[in-house]
Write a protein that holds these residues in place. Structure first.
Motif, PDB file in Angstrom:
ATOM      1  N   ARG A  43       0.836  -1.208   0.000  1.00 16.90           N
ATOM      2  CA  ARG A  43       0.000   0.000   0.000  1.00 16.90           C
ATOM      3  C   ARG A  43       0.871   1.258   0.000  1.00 16.90           C
ATOM      4  NH1 ARG A  43      -4.962   1.015  -1.456  1.00 16.90           N
ATOM      5  NH2 ARG A  43      -5.649  -0.795  -0.308  1.00 16.90           N
ATOM      6  N   GLN A  46       2.123   1.870  -3.475  1.00 13.28           N
ATOM      7  CA  GLN A  46       1.057   2.423  -4.315  1.00 13.28           C
ATOM      8  C   GLN A  46       0.866   3.910  -4.032  1.00 13.28           C
ATOM      9  OE1 GLN A  46      -2.264  -0.037  -3.266  1.00 13.28           O
ATOM     10  NE2 GLN A  46      -1.790  -1.619  -4.771  1.00 13.28           N
ATOM     11  N   GLN A  47       0.869   4.268  -2.751  1.00  7.40           N
ATOM     12  CA  GLN A  47       0.693   5.670  -2.385  1.00  7.40           C
ATOM     13  C   GLN A  47       1.838   6.523  -2.914  1.00  7.40           C
ATOM     14  OE1 GLN A  47       0.339   5.391   1.866  1.00  7.40           O
ATOM     15  NE2 GLN A  47      -1.890   5.145   1.797  1.00  7.40           N
TER      16      GLN A  47
END
Length: 89
Positions: A43, A46-47
């Motif tokens: 995550r 992705q950020q």
């Protein structure tokens, strides 16, 4: 219900079947710390990628993409965008 269903062999078979199903569910639902850490790291990556795209677009003067804007506002608490709209007026 017929009495034949209530014999000890049938009851033991049902109990064994239920135990096997419970064991299978427990094995499938095991969440380990490394698995959670890997999900968190994925995550984060992705950020970082989305924030990099937003920054690159801003630097070259391109208009913001609505999908990136939606993603960046979705991480804010509910009502945050409404409060921002009210304070801008």
């Amino acid at each position: 219900m017929p009495n034949a269903l209530w014999n000890i062999a049938n009851i033991e078979r049902v109990v064994d079947d239920v135990k096997q199903r419970l064991r299978a569910r427990q094995v499938q639902s095991v969440v380990t710390v490394p698995k959670i850490e890997a999900q968190i790291e994925a995550r984060r990556q992705q950020q970082k990628a989305v924030l990099k795209q937003i920054t690159e677009r801003m630097v070259v003067g391109k208009p913001a993409l609505s999908t990136l804007d939606e993603w960046s506002t979705s991480s804010r608490p509910p009502g945050a965008s409404s409060r921002e709209k009210l304070t801008r007026r």
